[in-house]
Design a protein around this motif. Structure first.
Motif, PDB file in Angstrom:
ATOM      1  N   LYS A  51       0.900  -1.190   0.063  1.00  0.00           N
ATOM      2  CA  LYS A  51       0.023  -0.064  -0.124  1.00  0.00           C
ATOM      3  C   LYS A  51       0.781   1.249  -0.020  1.00  0.00           C
ATOM      4  O   LYS A  51       0.458   2.349  -0.512  1.00  0.00           O
ATOM      5  CB  LYS A  51      -0.877  -0.108   1.306  1.00  0.00           C
ATOM      6  CG  LYS A  51      -2.378  -0.445   0.636  1.00  0.00           C
ATOM      7  CD  LYS A  51      -3.220  -0.854   2.053  1.00  0.00           C
ATOM      8  CE  LYS A  51      -3.680  -2.091   1.762  1.00  0.00           C
ATOM      9  NZ  LYS A  51      -4.233  -2.819   3.124  1.00  0.00           N
ATOM     10  N   LYS A  52       1.914   1.347   0.486  1.00  0.00           N
ATOM     11  CA  LYS A  52       3.047   2.367   0.735  1.00  0.00           C
ATOM     12  C   LYS A  52       3.316   2.717  -0.744  1.00  0.00           C
ATOM     13  O   LYS A  52       3.533   3.929  -0.981  1.00  0.00           O
ATOM     14  CB  LYS A  52       4.307   1.846   1.237  1.00  0.00           C
ATOM     15  CG  LYS A  52       4.043   2.276   2.828  1.00  0.00           C
ATOM     16  CD  LYS A  52       5.294   1.714   3.299  1.00  0.00           C
ATOM     17  CE  LYS A  52       4.952   1.961   4.922  1.00  0.00           C
ATOM     18  NZ  LYS A  52       5.974   1.108   5.768  1.00  0.00           N
ATOM     19  N   HIS A  53       3.157   1.811  -1.626  1.00  0.00           N
ATOM     20  CA  HIS A  53       3.627   2.145  -3.048  1.00  0.00           C
ATOM     21  C   HIS A  53       2.252   2.548  -3.957  1.00  0.00           C
ATOM     22  O   HIS A  53       2.445   2.912  -4.908  1.00  0.00           O
ATOM     23  CB  HIS A  53       4.340   1.005  -3.705  1.00  0.00           C
ATOM     24  CG  HIS A  53       5.474   0.654  -3.036  1.00  0.00           C
ATOM     25  ND1 HIS A  53       6.540   1.418  -3.304  1.00  0.00           N
ATOM     26  CD2 HIS A  53       5.880  -0.328  -2.263  1.00  0.00           C
ATOM     27  CE1 HIS A  53       7.549   0.994  -2.436  1.00  0.00           C
ATOM     28  NE2 HIS A  53       7.304  -0.139  -1.920  1.00  0.00           N
ATOM     29  N   THR A  54       1.186   2.457  -3.143  1.00  0.00           N
ATOM     30  CA  THR A  54      -0.027   2.689  -4.039  1.00  0.00           C
ATOM     31  C   THR A  54      -0.638   3.991  -3.189  1.00  0.00           C
ATOM     32  O   THR A  54      -0.042   5.198  -3.768  1.00  0.00           O
ATOM     33  CB  THR A  54      -1.026   1.487  -4.011  1.00  0.00           C
ATOM     34  OG1 THR A  54      -1.213   1.261  -2.586  1.00  0.00           O
ATOM     35  CG2 THR A  54      -0.436   0.324  -4.447  1.00  0.00           C
ATOM     36  N   ILE A  55      -1.760   3.987  -2.788  1.00  0.00           N
ATOM     37  CA  ILE A  55      -2.307   4.985  -2.204  1.00  0.00           C
ATOM     38  C   ILE A  55      -2.570   4.859  -0.584  1.00  0.00           C
ATOM     39  O   ILE A  55      -3.107   4.016  -0.192  1.00  0.00           O
ATOM     40  CB  ILE A  55      -3.750   5.264  -2.610  1.00  0.00           C
ATOM     41  CG1 ILE A  55      -3.882   5.293  -4.310  1.00  0.00           C
ATOM     42  CG2 ILE A  55      -4.637   6.403  -2.187  1.00  0.00           C
ATOM     43  CD1 ILE A  55      -4.902   5.133  -4.895  1.00  0.00           C
ATOM     44  N   SER A  56      -1.849   5.858   0.157  1.00  0.00           N
ATOM     45  CA  SER A  56      -1.641   5.474   1.679  1.00  0.00           C
ATOM     46  C   SER A  56      -3.135   5.678   2.153  1.00  0.00           C
ATOM     47  O   SER A  56      -4.014   6.638   1.678  1.00  0.00           O
ATOM     48  CB  SER A  56      -0.685   6.672   2.138  1.00  0.00           C
ATOM     49  OG  SER A  56      -1.141   7.876   1.922  1.00  0.00           O
ATOM     50  N   ASP A  57      -3.343   5.405   3.324  1.00  0.00           N
ATOM     51  CA  ASP A  57      -4.530   5.515   4.080  1.00  0.00           C
ATOM     52  C   ASP A  57      -4.778   6.854   4.420  1.00  0.00           C
ATOM     53  O   ASP A  57      -5.869   7.395   4.600  1.00  0.00           O
ATOM     54  CB  ASP A  57      -4.424   4.889   5.450  1.00  0.00           C
ATOM     55  CG  ASP A  57      -4.506   3.355   5.421  1.00  0.00           C
ATOM     56  OD1 ASP A  57      -5.287   2.961   4.433  1.00  0.00           O
ATOM     57  OD2 ASP A  57      -4.269   2.588   6.220  1.00  0.00           O
TER      58      ASP A  57
END
Lengths: 346, 194
Positions: A12-18
Motif C-alpha cells: 500500500k505504501k507504493h499505492t495510495i496511503s491511508d
C-alpha cells in the motif's frame, strides 16, 4: 505493522496511503494529490484495494451521519408531492373538459398560422455533397440535369423562382445540361464568379488548390460575370473554356475545351501523342487522385489512346501493359513505377 | 376514459402500501450509499427522493415482488444519478469530485462500492467480541448516531465512562484491523462531541 499483514501494508505504501484515502474522503485533496490518485487508479488492483478501504472508511464514518437522515419526514414529503400532482391532474382531466375545446381551437389556429408562415417563407434549400463517388443525373426542379464530380458540393432551392434559376457551387466540379428557358436564365454562382446561361451544356470547376475557377462549354453560349464588375463579362461559345484566377482576378487562358475535361462525366479519355505524365495527371485528376512517379523513364512513353473512363483499374491496367509500368493506389495517390520506355530518337 | 383513469392513479392501494414499505426499507440505505459519492447530505437525500418519485411515476411498470431486482434497480439508479450530479457540478467542482467521478466511471459495478461481505462480517465479528457494555455503547454511538451525552442518559452512566468505553472499543478495532490504523485513528476524530 506486524505478522501476516505486513506484505499488504508494504504494498500500500507504493499505492495510495491511508492518509491520502482519508484526505480524499474528507475532500481535502490538493491538486497534485488528486492527480496522483487518478493515475494510480488506472491500475485495476490498486483501484479495487482503494475502493475496499474506502468502503470500510465509509461504513465507519457514515453511520454517524445516518441519524440525520429522517426517513419518515422524507416519506411524508414524497407522498405530499405525489398526491398534489395527482389531484392536479385529476381536476385538469375531469373538471375542465370545456377547456379542451378551447385548446383544440388554439391548436387549429396555431397550425393555420404556421401553415401560412411556411407558405410565405423562403423555399427550402437542398444541399448535395459528394465525397469519393461521382453523382450522375441529378435532376433539378426545372428538369435541368447535373453531374457532380468527386468531393463537390452544391446547393439550390427546392423550388426555383420565376425570374432566375440559381445554383451555388461551393466546391469541386459540376457539369450541367440546362433546360432552355429564355425567360428565366440559369445562374451558377461560385464564390468567385457567376456563369449565366439560357440553355446549354457546360462545366464549372472550382479548383481551390490551384486558385482557379474553370468554365468549359460543350454547346450553346455562356456568359461569365466577374465580381464587382472587375472585367467585362466574357462570352464563351461551344468548345471554349476559360479559367479565372482567384489571386490575380484575371482570365488566365481562353482556350479550346479538351474532351478530357469532362472525362469524369462522359467516361471517355482521348489522348493524342501525349507523354505519359500528362496522361496520368489527366486521369488521376478526373478520379480525384494525385500521381507520383518513381520511374524516370516513364516520362519517355508517348500515349495515343481512347480509353473507356468508367473504371480506373481497367485504365491503369491498360496503361501498364502499354507503357511497361506498374501502378499502385494508396491514400488518394497513384504511384507509378517500372521500366518505362526508351527515349524516342529526335 | 377508463384507461386514462388508470394512468392517473397508477398504483392501487395495495401497491401504494408496498411503495411506502419500499421507501421505509431502502431510504436510509440509499441515502448512505449516495453519501459515499456526494459528501453533502441534502444533495444525497434529493437524489434518493428523485429516484422514488420516478419510481412512482412508472408505478404500473414496477414489479414490487422481485426484491433482488428492485434492490439492484434502486442502487444502480442512485449510482447513476450521483454520476450525473457530479458531472453537472463540473464547472465548480474541486479535485475531490474529479477523483470521485474517475473512480465511479472506472468502477461502474455498484457491487464494488458496497462494503464486501467479508469486511462487513469482519466488522460485525469485532463488535461481537466486545464486552456487552462496550458493544451496546458502540451500537448506540455508531449505528443510531447518538451523542455521548444521550447515550449516557439512556444507559444511566456518566459521560466519562461512555468516552472510556468508546476509546477502548476503538483501540480494539485498531488492533483487529491493523491495516486500517489511520482509519481507526480517524474514527476517534469522528466521535460526536458532547
Amino acid at each position: 505493522m506486524q505478522g501476516n499483514t505486513k506484505p499488504m501494508a508494504d504494498k500500500k505504501k507504493h499505492t495510495i496511503s491511508d492518509e491520502l484515502l482519508t484526505r480524499f474522503v474528507f475532500g481535502e485533496l490538493s491538486e497534485q494529490e488528486a492527480a496522483y490518485i487518478k493515475s494510480a487508479l488506472e491500475d485495476d488492483e490498486i483501484r479495487l484495494d482503494f475502493i475496499q478501504r474506502k468502503n470500510l472508511l465509509d461504513e465507519l464514518s457514515l453511520k454517524g451521519i445516518s441519524q440525520g437522515i429522517d426517513t419518515e419526514k422524507g416519506l411524508s414529503k414524497l407522498l405530499n408531492t405525489i398526491d398534489q400532482a395527482q389531484a392536479h391532474r385529476h381536476t385538469f382531466r375531469y373538471h375542465t373538459a370545456w377547456k379542451k375545446w378551447l385548446q383544440l381551437a388554439a391548436v387549429i389556429t396555431l397550425l393555420l398560422g404556421v401553415g401560412i408562415l411556411i407558405k410565405h417563407s423562403r423555399p427550402k434549400v437542398i444541399s448535395i455533397c459528394s465525397q469519393h463517388a461521382i453523382l450522375t443525373d441529378i435532376f433539378l426542379p426545372d428538369s435541368s440535369v447535373i453531374w457532380l464530380n468527386t468531393a463537390s458540393e452544391i446547393s439550390y432551392p427546392e423550388k426555383f423562382n420565376k425570374k432566375q434559376r440559381t445554383l451555388a457551387l461551393h466546391k469541386g466540379e459540376i457539369a450541367l445540361k440546362v433546360k432552355p428557358n429564355k425567360e428565366c436564365p440559369f445562374i451558377v454562382q461560385t464564390g468567385k464568379l457567376q456563369v449565366i446561361v439560357v440553355g446549354t451544356e457546360f462545366d464549372v470547376a472550382l479548383d481551390d488548390s490551384m486558385g482557379l475557377t474553370v468554365v468549359s462549354v460543350q454547346s450553346g453560349t455562356v456568359r461569365v460575370v466577374f465580381p464587382n464588375d472587375q472585367q467585362a463579362p466574357v462570352l464563351l461559345g461551344a468548345g471554349e473554356k476559360c479559367s479565372y484566377s482567384h489571386s490575380s482576378f484575371l482570365i488566365d487562358t481562353l482556350e479550346a475545351a479538351s474532351p478530357n475535361d469532362l472525362a469524369w462525366k462522359t467516361g471517355m479519355f482521348v489522348f493524342n501523342r501525349l507523354p505519359l505524365p500528362r496522361v496520368m495527371e489527366t486521369i488521376a485528376k478526373a478520379f480525384g487522385y494525385t500521381v507520383r512517379f518513381h520511374s524516370a523513364r516513364a516520362a519517355n512513353c508517348i500515349i495515343t489512346a481512347t480509353l473507356d473512363g468508367h473504371d480506373l483499374n481497367t485504365i491503369l491496367e491498360t496503361l501498364s501493359l502499354t507503357a511497361n509500368i506498374e501502378t499502385r493506389i494508396a491514400n488518394d495517390t497513384i504511384y507509378v513505377s517500372g521500366t518505362g520506355c526508351l527515349p524516342l530518337p529526335d | 376514459m377508463i384507461s386514462k383513469k388508470e394512468h392517473i392513479s397508477p398504483l392501487s392501494a395495495n401497491a401504494r402500501n408496498q411503495f411506502i414499505g419500499l421507501y421505509q426499507t431502502y431510504h436510509k440505505r440509499l441515502c448512505l450509499f449516495a453519501l459515499k459519492f456526494i459528501r453533502n447530505q441534502e444533495s444525497a437525500e434529493d437524489i434518493v427522493q428523485e429516484i422514488f418519485i420516478s419510481l412512482w411515476e412508472r408505478g404500473y411498470a414496477i414489479n414490487f415482488d422481485d426484491t433482488l431486482q428492485m434492490e439492484r434497480y434502486l442502487f444502480k439508479s442512485v449510482f447513476n444519478n450521483c454520476i450525473t450530479h457530479l458531472k453537472r457540478s463540473k464547472s465548480r467542482h474541486n479535485h475531490n469530485e474529479q477523483v470521485m467521478l474517475e473512480l465511479m466511471t472506472t468502477s461502474a459495478d455498484i457491487d464494488e462500492h458496497i462494503l464486501s461481505k467479508e469486511l462487513h462480517e469482519q466488522i460485525e465479528s469485532i463488535i461481537q467480541e466486545l464486552p456487552q457494555k462496550s458493544k451496546e455503547i458502540f451500537r448506540l454511538s455508531r449505528e443510531e448516531g447518538l451523542k455521548n451525552k444521550e447515550i449516557a442518559s439512556k444507559l444511566k452512566l456518566t459521560e466519562k465512562s461512555i468516552e472510556y468505553h468508546i476509546t477502548k472499543t476503538l483501540k480494539h478495532f485498531k488492533e483487529k484491523l491493523i491495516d486500517y490504523v489511520i482509519l481507526a485513528l480517524f474514527i476517534i476524530h469522528f466521535i460526536p462531541k458532547n
